[in-house]
Design a protein around this motif. Structure first.
Motif, PDB file in Angstrom:
ATOM      1  N   ASP A  21       0.822  -1.216   0.000  1.00  0.00           N
ATOM      2  CA  ASP A  21       0.000   0.000   0.000  1.00  0.00           C
ATOM      3  C   ASP A  21       0.854   1.263   0.000  1.00  0.00           C
ATOM      4  OD1 ASP A  21      -2.262  -1.583   0.052  1.00  0.00           O
ATOM      5  OD2 ASP A  21      -2.415  -1.550   2.240  1.00  0.00           O
ATOM      6  N   TYR A  22       1.959   1.220   0.712  1.00  0.00           N
ATOM      7  CA  TYR A  22       2.848   2.389   0.817  1.00  0.00           C
ATOM      8  C   TYR A  22       4.203   2.015   0.203  1.00  0.00           C
ATOM      9  CZ  TYR A  22      -0.836   3.642   4.061  1.00  0.00           C
ATOM     10  OH  TYR A  22      -2.069   3.895   4.622  1.00  0.00           O
ATOM     11  N   VAL A  23       4.277   2.209  -1.102  1.00  0.00           N
ATOM     12  CA  VAL A  23       5.357   1.612  -1.891  1.00  0.00           C
ATOM     13  C   VAL A  23       6.731   2.233  -1.651  1.00  0.00           C
ATOM     14  CG1 VAL A  23       3.806   0.859  -3.721  1.00  0.00           C
ATOM     15  CG2 VAL A  23       4.794   3.162  -3.821  1.00  0.00           C
ATOM     16  N   TYR A  24       6.774   3.418  -1.054  1.00  0.00           N
ATOM     17  CA  TYR A  24       8.070   4.060  -0.835  1.00  0.00           C
ATOM     18  C   TYR A  24       8.687   3.715   0.521  1.00  0.00           C
ATOM     19  CZ  TYR A  24       6.743   7.018  -4.809  1.00  0.00           C
ATOM     20  OH  TYR A  24       6.376   7.476  -6.053  1.00  0.00           O
ATOM     21  N   LEU A  25       7.940   2.976   1.351  1.00  0.00           N
ATOM     22  CA  LEU A  25       8.460   2.633   2.669  1.00  0.00           C
ATOM     23  C   LEU A  25       9.770   1.847   2.579  1.00  0.00           C
ATOM     24  CD1 LEU A  25       5.534   1.598   5.056  1.00  0.00           C
ATOM     25  CD2 LEU A  25       7.211   3.403   5.378  1.00  0.00           C
ATOM     26  N   GLU A  26       9.812   0.907   1.655  1.00  0.00           N
ATOM     27  CA  GLU A  26      11.018   0.096   1.506  1.00  0.00           C
ATOM     28  C   GLU A  26      12.201   0.957   1.067  1.00  0.00           C
ATOM     29  OE1 GLU A  26      12.254  -4.290  -0.297  1.00  0.00           O
ATOM     30  OE2 GLU A  26      10.358  -3.353  -0.866  1.00  0.00           O
ATOM     31  N   HIS A  27      11.921   1.945   0.215  1.00  0.00           N
ATOM     32  CA  HIS A  27      12.983   2.866  -0.197  1.00  0.00           C
ATOM     33  C   HIS A  27      13.512   3.633   1.009  1.00  0.00           C
ATOM     34  CE1 HIS A  27      10.880   2.067  -3.965  1.00  0.00           C
ATOM     35  NE2 HIS A  27      11.921   2.565  -4.622  1.00  0.00           N
ATOM     36  N   GLY A  28      12.584   4.183   1.805  1.00  0.00           N
ATOM     37  CA  GLY A  28      13.003   4.951   2.971  1.00  0.00           C
ATOM     38  C   GLY A  28      13.805   4.121   3.944  1.00  0.00           C
ATOM     39  N   ALA A  29      13.406   2.857   4.131  1.00  0.00           N
ATOM     40  CA  ALA A  29      14.138   1.980   5.045  1.00  0.00           C
ATOM     41  C   ALA A  29      15.550   1.715   4.546  1.00  0.00           C
ATOM     42  CB  ALA A  29      13.387   0.662   5.214  1.00  0.00           C
ATOM     43  N   HIS A  30      15.713   1.539   3.247  1.00  0.00           N
ATOM     44  CA  HIS A  30      17.053   1.278   2.710  1.00  0.00           C
ATOM     45  C   HIS A  30      17.936   2.530   2.759  1.00  0.00           C
ATOM     46  CE1 HIS A  30      15.431  -2.546   1.200  1.00  0.00           C
ATOM     47  NE2 HIS A  30      16.699  -2.925   1.157  1.00  0.00           N
ATOM     48  N   TYR A  31      17.337   3.694   2.583  1.00  0.00           N
ATOM     49  CA  TYR A  31      18.121   4.919   2.775  1.00  0.00           C
ATOM     50  C   TYR A  31      18.528   5.052   4.239  1.00  0.00           C
ATOM     51  CZ  TYR A  31      17.361   6.682  -1.941  1.00  0.00           C
ATOM     52  OH  TYR A  31      17.377   6.847  -3.312  1.00  0.00           O
ATOM     53  N   ALA A  32      17.652   4.631   5.143  1.00  0.00           N
ATOM     54  CA  ALA A  32      18.002   4.641   6.566  1.00  0.00           C
ATOM     55  C   ALA A  32      19.133   3.657   6.851  1.00  0.00           C
ATOM     56  CB  ALA A  32      16.768   4.293   7.406  1.00  0.00           C
ATOM     57  N   ILE A  33      19.131   2.534   6.144  1.00  0.00           N
ATOM     58  CA  ILE A  33      20.221   1.569   6.277  1.00  0.00           C
ATOM     59  C   ILE A  33      21.539   2.195   5.829  1.00  0.00           C
ATOM     60  CG2 ILE A  33      21.197  -0.538   5.261  1.00  0.00           C
ATOM     61  CD1 ILE A  33      18.456  -1.756   5.333  1.00  0.00           C
TER      62      ILE A  33
ATOM     63  N   VAL B 166      17.438   9.821  12.519  1.00  0.00           N
ATOM     64  CA  VAL B 166      17.727   9.740  11.080  1.00  0.00           C
ATOM     65  C   VAL B 166      16.837   8.694  10.423  1.00  0.00           C
ATOM     66  CG1 VAL B 166      19.449   9.043   9.377  1.00  0.00           C
ATOM     67  CG2 VAL B 166      20.084  10.605  11.212  1.00  0.00           C
ATOM     68  N   GLY B 167      16.762   7.514  11.042  1.00  0.00           N
ATOM     69  CA  GLY B 167      15.917   6.460  10.488  1.00  0.00           C
ATOM     70  C   GLY B 167      14.446   6.818  10.512  1.00  0.00           C
ATOM     71  N   VAL B 168      13.988   7.381  11.625  1.00  0.00           N
ATOM     72  CA  VAL B 168      12.576   7.750  11.758  1.00  0.00           C
ATOM     73  C   VAL B 168      12.182   8.811  10.731  1.00  0.00           C
ATOM     74  CG1 VAL B 168      10.889   8.856  13.277  1.00  0.00           C
ATOM     75  CG2 VAL B 168      12.437   7.115  14.189  1.00  0.00           C
ATOM     76  N   VAL B 169      13.047   9.815  10.540  1.00  0.00           N
ATOM     77  CA  VAL B 169      12.759  10.891   9.586  1.00  0.00           C
ATOM     78  C   VAL B 169      12.675  10.348   8.164  1.00  0.00           C
ATOM     79  CG1 VAL B 169      13.703  12.970   8.512  1.00  0.00           C
ATOM     80  CG2 VAL B 169      13.693  12.753  10.999  1.00  0.00           C
ATOM     81  N   LEU B 170      13.625   9.511   7.776  1.00  0.00           N
ATOM     82  CA  LEU B 170      13.640   8.967   6.413  1.00  0.00           C
ATOM     83  C   LEU B 170      12.422   8.083   6.151  1.00  0.00           C
ATOM     84  CD1 LEU B 170      17.438   8.151   6.018  1.00  0.00           C
ATOM     85  CD2 LEU B 170      16.128   9.795   4.668  1.00  0.00           C
ATOM     86  N   ILE B 171      12.079   7.246   7.111  1.00  0.00           N
ATOM     87  CA  ILE B 171      10.920   6.374   6.935  1.00  0.00           C
ATOM     88  C   ILE B 171       9.623   7.190   6.971  1.00  0.00           C
ATOM     89  CG2 ILE B 171       9.594   4.499   7.994  1.00  0.00           C
ATOM     90  CD1 ILE B 171      12.225   3.258   8.841  1.00  0.00           C
ATOM     91  N   GLY B 172       9.562   8.185   7.869  1.00  0.00           N
ATOM     92  CA  GLY B 172       8.389   9.059   7.905  1.00  0.00           C
ATOM     93  C   GLY B 172       8.208   9.826   6.609  1.00  0.00           C
TER      94      GLY B 172
END
Length: 381
Positions: free
Chosen positions: A307-319, A342-348
């Motif tokens: 449903d939220y297709v960019y979540l995986e992108h945000g998580a990998h940028y957080a990685i 940093v991780g919370v902001v990117l995923i948010g």
């Protein structure tokens, strides 16, 4: 749904906090509560990435991830791992290391701190490879198109991610590690960082390579099974069973555990900023690890990543950000609040981008439907 998924996490939280009160009083209760929140905030991106892998696994292996996987995460990484670090770095036996952790907490904390460069290099390289392989892959859905399109073109160069990772490791060893601990009277850590970083890279290539290989094999078997099922249906026979699922799921499970271990490094090291008591540390980080696992399964069952297709992108940028932070901490100290934010902001940010995308698609579909209705009405007149 929430109670079913998070039930064990709630139970472990209650037991852990009660144990903290009996062990360390209300001070211990507060420390365990803070450590739990710290672990959840630092590992939310871990849950998103894990969900992307776990959704490919059967319900049986999802249960294995929540049972055996939890034991590995809670007792292995949050309790046994810090003791193993001390035993290896100080060349002492495991029993002596446990005794040190329980009875000489200051010395124990110092030994773990001394081992931090090698831990950071191993975890940093493993996470960096995950990030590089993600951004260099050409994906149908792109979040930051201005960045991801040119990187996808560069990704066509063979072994580019490995070359970049090795360059980053070499620079880290020559700059961050060379004088990292001289101010504290310790030796040059460059060689240690190089060896640990190469070990992290090799671990990623072996485990990631095997899981990818068996995942590809599973897809081939599924295609072949579909063809044989159609053939069997025509002949009135039963279809054959897939024999590759077990091995494929096993290596994906192994990959998940190594991934979780790499995510745990910053949490374990960061916990020493709050307490050097191994028991309270294990309780707090263990509670946090339970919620991360429950959140992973929740994301899978709810189909949140679809449903939220960019979540995986945000998580990998957080990685990628976490990998950089781990390498920087070889020499410089970074507050755990910054690491978590940093991780919370990117995923948010990626979640909000997904919401905007869904609204734009819904609006476009609504306009298209309205246009079709007007066309039908006018043609009827």
């Amino acid at each position: 749904m929430v109670l079913k998924t998070f039930g064990w996490s709630f139970a472990v939280t209650a037991l852990g906090l009660v144990a903290a009160v009996f062990y360390g009083g209300w001070t211990g209760f507060g420390i365990v509560a803070i450590l739990s929140i710290l672990e959840i905030s630092l590992s939310f991106d871990n849950a998103v990435v894990n969900a992307g892998i776990l959704k490919k696994m059967s319900p049986f292996w999802q249960k294995i991830f929540l049972t055996i996987g939890v034991l590995i995460a809670v007792f292995g990484m949050r309790l046994i791992f810090p003791v193993v670090i001390v035993a290896v770095s100080a060349s002492m036996g495991p029993i002596e290391a446990v005794d040190l952790a329980l009875n000489d907490k200051d010395r124990y904390e110092q030994l773990v701190t001394d081992a931090h460069p090698s831990i950071a290099a191993f975890g940093g390289m493993f996470l960096l490879m995950i990030f590089l392989d993600f951004i260099f892959e050409d994906r149908d859905i792109k979040w930051l198109g201005w960045l991801e399109r040119p990187l996808a073109k560069l990704g066509k160069i063979d072994m580019l991610s490995v070359c970049i990772a090795l360059i980053v490791l070499m620079v880290s060893a020559m700059t961050l590690a060379t004088q990292a601990h001289l101010h504290a009277g310790h030796a040059d850590k460059a060689e240690t960082v190089l060896l640990a970083g190469v070990a992290g890279l090799i671990t990623y290539m072996i485990v990631g390579g095997l899981s990818g290989y068996f995942e590809d094999k599973l897809e081939e078997e599924e295609e072949r099974e579909h063809e044989e099922e159609e053939e069997a249906a025509r002949k009135g026979k039963q279809r054959p069973a897939i024999v590759m699922v077990g091995r494929a799921a096993f290596f994906m499970f192994l990959y998940l555990e190594v991934l979780d271990a790499s995510f745990s490094f910053d949490g374990v090291i960061g916990a020493f900023a709050i307490t050097n008591d191994i028991v309270l540390m294990a309780l707090g980080l263990g509670i946090g690890a339970m919620y991360v696992r429950s959140l992973t399964v929740y994301l899978v069952r709810q189909g949140t990543l679809d449903d939220y297709v960019y979540l995986e992108h945000g998580a990998h940028y957080a990685i990628g950000a976490l990998a950089a932070i781990l390498l920087i901490t070889i020499r410089y100290e970074i507050n755990e609040v910054i690491t978590g934010l940093v991780g919370v902001v990117l995923i948010g940010w990626s979640f909000w981008s997904s919401v905007r995308r869904n609204r734009a698609i819904a609006a476009a579909e609504g306009k298209a439907a309205g246009s079709d209705e007007k066309t039908e009405v006018s043609s009827g007149v």
